[in-house]
Design an enzyme around this catalytic site. Structure first.
Site, PDB file in Angstrom:
ATOM      1  N   LYS A  27       0.806  -1.228   0.000  1.00  0.00           N
ATOM      2  CA  LYS A  27       0.000   0.000   0.000  1.00  0.00           C
ATOM      3  C   LYS A  27       0.846   1.289   0.000  1.00  0.00           C
ATOM      4  O   LYS A  27       0.355   2.375   0.309  1.00  0.00           O
ATOM      5  CB  LYS A  27      -0.988   0.060   1.199  1.00  0.00           C
ATOM      6  CG  LYS A  27      -1.902  -1.138   1.370  1.00  0.00           C
ATOM      7  CD  LYS A  27      -2.502  -1.678   0.115  1.00  0.00           C
ATOM      8  CE  LYS A  27      -3.524  -0.808  -0.539  1.00  0.00           C
ATOM      9  NZ  LYS A  27      -3.997  -1.439  -1.827  1.00  0.00           N
ATOM     10  N   THR A  39     -11.357   5.329  -1.121  1.00  0.00           N
ATOM     11  CA  THR A  39     -11.703   6.259  -0.037  1.00  0.00           C
ATOM     12  C   THR A  39     -11.537   5.502   1.282  1.00  0.00           C
ATOM     13  O   THR A  39     -12.064   4.395   1.438  1.00  0.00           O
ATOM     14  CB  THR A  39     -13.174   6.724  -0.187  1.00  0.00           C
ATOM     15  OG1 THR A  39     -13.329   7.222  -1.519  1.00  0.00           O
ATOM     16  CG2 THR A  39     -13.529   7.792   0.815  1.00  0.00           C
TER      17      THR A  39
HETATM   18  N1  LIG Z   1      -1.031   7.665  -9.302  1.00  0.00           N
HETATM   19  C1  LIG Z   1      -1.667   6.941  -8.387  1.00  0.00           C
HETATM   20  N2  LIG Z   1      -2.897   6.460  -8.633  1.00  0.00           N
HETATM   21  C2  LIG Z   1      -3.535   5.722  -7.688  1.00  0.00           C
HETATM   22  N3  LIG Z   1      -3.005   5.391  -6.492  1.00  0.00           N
HETATM   23  C3  LIG Z   1      -1.775   5.849  -6.226  1.00  0.00           C
HETATM   24  C4  LIG Z   1      -1.058   6.634  -7.145  1.00  0.00           C
HETATM   25  N4  LIG Z   1       0.131   6.946  -6.608  1.00  0.00           N
HETATM   26  C5  LIG Z   1       0.149   6.393  -5.405  1.00  0.00           C
HETATM   27  N5  LIG Z   1      -0.988   5.740  -5.158  1.00  0.00           N
HETATM   28  C6  LIG Z   1      -1.288   5.038  -3.921  1.00  0.00           C
HETATM   29  O1  LIG Z   1      -1.000   3.664  -4.095  1.00  0.00           O
HETATM   30  C7  LIG Z   1      -1.677   3.004  -3.041  1.00  0.00           C
HETATM   31  C8  LIG Z   1      -1.681   1.532  -3.314  1.00  0.00           C
HETATM   32  O2  LIG Z   1      -0.367   1.086  -3.105  1.00  0.00           O
HETATM   33  P1  LIG Z   1       0.207  -0.219  -3.766  1.00  0.00           P
HETATM   34  O3  LIG Z   1       0.074  -0.136  -5.238  1.00  0.00           O
HETATM   35  O4  LIG Z   1       1.580  -0.388  -3.250  1.00  0.00           O
HETATM   36  O5  LIG Z   1      -0.771  -1.315  -3.181  1.00  0.00           O
HETATM   37  S1  LIG Z   1      -0.536  -2.880  -3.150  1.00  0.00           S
HETATM   38  O6  LIG Z   1       0.331  -3.183  -2.025  1.00  0.00           O
HETATM   39  O7  LIG Z   1       0.028  -3.301  -4.426  1.00  0.00           O
HETATM   40  O8  LIG Z   1      -1.888  -3.432  -2.934  1.00  0.00           O
HETATM   41  C9  LIG Z   1      -3.024   3.664  -3.018  1.00  0.00           C
HETATM   42  O9  LIG Z   1      -3.520   3.571  -1.704  1.00  0.00           O
HETATM   43  P2  LIG Z   1      -5.034   3.916  -1.326  1.00  0.00           P
HETATM   44  O10 LIG Z   1      -5.205   5.376  -1.610  1.00  0.00           O
HETATM   45  O11 LIG Z   1      -5.159   3.627   0.103  1.00  0.00           O
HETATM   46  O12 LIG Z   1      -5.900   3.061  -2.193  1.00  0.00           O
HETATM   47  C10 LIG Z   1      -2.741   5.098  -3.460  1.00  0.00           C
HETATM   48  O13 LIG Z   1      -2.817   6.035  -2.434  1.00  0.00           O
END
Ligand SMILES: Nc1ncnc2c1ncn2[C@@H]1O[C@H](COP(=O)(O)OS(=O)(=O)O)[C@@H](OP(=O)(O)O)[C@H]1O
Length: 381
Positions: free
Chosen positions: A138, A347
């Site tokens: 995450k 969210t």
């Molecule tokens: N460009 C862009 N678009 C969408 N999301 C973005 C982006 N950059 C960073 N993030 C953040 O990435 C979070 C998810 O992290 P990961 O990809 O490492 O998750 S995972 O471990 O593979 O499940 C995800 O966490 P959440 O917001 O909690 O869903 C995002 O905050």
């Protein structure tokens, strides 16, 4: 009048010209040329698409690729449906040889489609990764990998291989099969965020290659924990509240460090394990927050670290107001804008402020230690 006498009296006869091609032959020639061009184009499309196919076909999780647990030997069918890919002779000024052992793969991107010609020629090969995004869950690992794939000298497995945590007994041959084909000078990458908290992962990666470059995307551990919880909640809506899972004893304020959502965020502790096998300079820490607020800036650091030319710049991104995140103007292998899917940028539920406060206190000393170890203040406190 006979011709001879005319020739004798008149101007000298012109040199004999070849007969022009009959129209029908010319037409046939044109048709052949067109069909040749058409088949070349079809080949190009097939060859270019195959290595960047997402998920199961190319880089399924071990269980999927092995057909549900069966051992998949090197060379067996994970890429069977792709035409043989290729090693491409690239113009000298475009060649990058990152300062890492072995060679890389890449799914290409940007303007020029890398590897097209080489794929047509049946060249290129699968290689073990020279750089791995090892964490954190995450943190923004998918965003980083998707952005990096735009670089023509980076090729990456689509899905998370989970080799160094769940699939190690399958062997390196199996692992290599999950990788995309690459050309000389391209870097092969993968991302599996759970490696960062897997005790055995550093030793195993080091056994593959001591020179493997490691990237860790870190994010405020409190927000990360909430993000982790949000993901679980989306799959199991009946789980207890974040607040109740956080504490062993809410009255005393004792945090339950055995809960993985909390545990993963103790970055300093996990990092100690990696430093037993890798020097700190071989690990790049990317700020998950800056990856959102300044993706080009973070990508600049990552490209430098990987020894790549800085090709990914702010021109590659735009801020999508609906999504609330930076997105790519053109995704890898495509000319269309691309944002990450719905599972990224969820969210979060609102969490009791006192609980958030208590968590901040809990993480502070670990964060300080982490800043000290990495020489970088991530600004979470
Ligand atoms: N460009 C862009 N678009 C969408 N999301 C973005 C982006 N950059 C960073 N993030 C953040 O990435 C979070 C998810 O992290 P990961 O990809 O490492 O998750 S995972 O471990 O593979 O499940 C995800 O966490 P959440 O917001 O909690 O869903 C995002 O905050």
């Amino acid at each position: 009048m006979p011709r001879a006498s005319m020739a004798g009296n008149g101007p000298p006869a012109p040199a004999a010209c070849p007969e022009p091609l009959p129209r029908s032959v010319f037409k046939k020639f044109l048709l052949m040329l067109m069909s040749l061009l058409m088949s070349l184009y079809v080949f190009y499309c097939l060859a270019e698409r195959c290595p960047s196919l997402p998920g199961p076909l190319l880089a399924a999780a071990p269980e999927q690729a092995a057909g549900g647990g069966g051992r998949l030997e090197p060379g067996s069918p994970s890429l069977a449906s792709c035409p043989p890919a290729a090693r491409r002779k690239r113009p000298k000024q475009q060649r990058r040889r990152p300062d890492v052992p072995g060679r890389g793969a890449g799914s290409g991107g940007g303007g020029e489609p890398p590897g097209t010609l080489a794929l047509l020629l049946g060249e290129g090969s699968k290689r073990l990764p020279q750089a791995i995004i090892v964490g954190v869950k995450k943190g923004g690992t998918r965003a980083l990998l998707e952005f990096l794939r735009v670089h023509p000298d980076v090729r990456a497995a689509g899905a998370e291989p989970h080799f160094f945590d769940r699939g190690y007994e399958r062997g390196f041959g199996w692992y290599r099969e999950l990788m995309p084909r690459t050309l000389d000078g391209q870097i092969t990458m993968e991302k599996t965020p759970s490696y960062f908290v897997t005790k055995e992962a550093p030793a195993r990666i080091s056994a593959m290659s001591k020179g493997t470059k490691l990237i860790v995307v870190v994010r405020d551990p409190v927000t990360r924990a909430i993000s982790d919880y949000t993901q679980t909640l989306s799959k199991k809506p009946d789980i207890p509240t974040f607040e109740s899972l956080t504490f062993k004893n809410r009255t005393t304020g004792l945090i339950d460090t055995s809960w993985s959502a909390i545990q993963i965020g103790i970055y300093a502790k996990h990092l100690e394990n990696w430093l037993l096998y890798f020097p700190i300079g071989q690990i790049l820490f990317v700020s998950g927050e800056r990856l959102i607020s300044d993706p080009a800036g973070e990508l600049g650091r990552v490209q430098d670290f990987l020894g790549l030319k800085r090709i990914i710049t702010d021109k590659h991104f735009y801020f999508n107001k609906t999504k609330g995140f930076p997105c790519l103007k053109k995704a890898e292998g495509s000319s269309k804008p691309h944002c990450l899917g719905k599972t990224k940028g969820r969210t979060h539920p609102s969490i009791d402020r006192e609980v958030v406060q208590r968590l901040r206190e809990f993480y502070r000393p670990f964060n300080m230690k982490f800043y000290q170890m990495t020489g970088h203040d991530f600004g979470w406190d």
